[in-house]
Design a protein around this motif. Structure first.
Motif, mmCIF file in Angstrom:
data_model
loop_
_atom_site.group_PDB
_atom_site.id
_atom_site.type_symbol
_atom_site.label_atom_id
_atom_site.label_comp_id
_atom_site.label_asym_id
_atom_site.label_seq_id
_atom_site.Cartn_x
_atom_site.Cartn_y
_atom_site.Cartn_z
ATOM 1 N N ARG A 70 0.866 -1.197 0.000
ATOM 2 C CA ARG A 70 0.000 0.000 0.000
ATOM 3 C C ARG A 70 0.893 1.233 0.000
ATOM 4 N N LYS A 71 1.271 1.639 -1.156
ATOM 5 C CA LYS A 71 2.254 2.706 -1.311
ATOM 6 C C LYS A 71 1.820 4.017 -0.667
ATOM 7 N N LYS A 72 0.530 4.291 -0.596
ATOM 8 C CA LYS A 72 0.047 5.547 -0.029
ATOM 9 C C LYS A 72 -0.306 5.442 1.453
ATOM 10 N N SER A 73 0.097 4.371 2.099
ATOM 11 C CA SER A 73 -0.201 4.185 3.514
ATOM 12 C C SER A 73 0.472 5.265 4.343
ATOM 13 N N ARG A 74 -0.260 5.801 5.332
ATOM 14 C CA ARG A 74 0.284 6.852 6.191
ATOM 15 C C ARG A 74 0.831 6.294 7.508
ATOM 16 N N ALA A 75 0.882 4.977 7.624
ATOM 17 C CA ALA A 75 1.407 4.358 8.848
ATOM 18 C C ALA A 75 2.905 4.604 8.947
ATOM 19 N N ASP A 76 3.387 4.725 10.174
ATOM 20 C CA ASP A 76 4.829 4.893 10.377
ATOM 21 C C ASP A 76 5.337 3.811 11.323
ATOM 22 N N LEU A 77 6.620 3.880 11.639
ATOM 23 C CA LEU A 77 7.252 2.860 12.460
ATOM 24 C C LEU A 77 6.602 2.760 13.842
ATOM 25 N N ALA A 78 6.240 3.877 14.437
ATOM 26 C CA ALA A 78 5.582 3.875 15.750
ATOM 27 C C ALA A 78 4.245 3.140 15.672
ATOM 28 N N ASP A 79 3.514 3.323 14.583
ATOM 29 C CA ASP A 79 2.240 2.616 14.399
ATOM 30 C C ASP A 79 2.465 1.109 14.353
ATOM 31 N N MET A 80 3.506 0.703 13.643
ATOM 32 C CA MET A 80 3.801 -0.727 13.535
ATOM 33 C C MET A 80 4.180 -1.313 14.897
ATOM 34 N N GLU A 81 4.932 -0.558 15.688
ATOM 35 C CA GLU A 81 5.296 -1.027 17.026
ATOM 36 C C GLU A 81 4.055 -1.218 17.890
ATOM 37 N N VAL A 82 3.112 -0.297 17.806
ATOM 38 C CA VAL A 82 1.875 -0.399 18.585
ATOM 39 C C VAL A 82 1.049 -1.598 18.113
ATOM 40 N N VAL A 83 0.949 -1.769 16.814
ATOM 41 C CA VAL A 83 0.186 -2.900 16.272
ATOM 42 C C VAL A 83 0.779 -4.222 16.749
ATOM 43 N N LEU A 84 2.087 -4.358 16.670
ATOM 44 C CA LEU A 84 2.738 -5.592 17.121
ATOM 45 C C LEU A 84 2.558 -5.797 18.616
ATOM 46 N N ASP A 85 2.615 -4.724 19.391
ATOM 47 C CA ASP A 85 2.398 -4.839 20.835
ATOM 48 C C ASP A 85 0.973 -5.323 21.126
ATOM 49 N N ILE A 86 0.017 -4.791 20.394
ATOM 50 C CA ILE A 86 -1.388 -5.235 20.573
ATOM 51 C C ILE A 86 -1.524 -6.710 20.232
#
Length: 90
Positions: A70-86
């Motif tokens: 998803r080239k236009k995704s606005r997610a960043d590294l902090a978002d990915m860390e939160v998702v993995l933590d969840i």
């Protein structure tokens, strides 16, 4: 007298059939009770066994995979860390 004896013989045969049927049903009930005990035992073992642990990728790798799909995704590294933590805590 013969009629009474004949009737008694018929009732005796019928009673024997009922006893056989009752015995078969008793055996079936006993088998089903044993099967139920085994299923309950197995179910308890499954409840107490350790849950499978998922092996998640690193947050940066996950973000790169997301950006690749998803080239236009606005997610960043902090978002990915939160998702993995969840995911790890649920």
């Amino acid at each position: 007298m013969k009629a009474a004896n004949k009737q008694l013989t018929e009732w005796d045969a019928e009673l024997n059939q009922l006893h056989e049927r009752n015995g078969d049903l008793g055996l079936k009930v006993q088998m089903l009770e044993e099967e139920l005990k085994e299923v309950r035992r197995s179910r308890e073992e499954n409840k107490t066994s350790a849950p499978a642990v998922a092996d998640f990728p690193e947050p940066a790798d996950l973000l790169n995979q997301l950006k690749a799909q998803r080239k236009k995704s606005r997610a960043d590294l902090a978002d990915m860390e939160v998702v993995l933590d969840i995911l790890e805590n649920h």
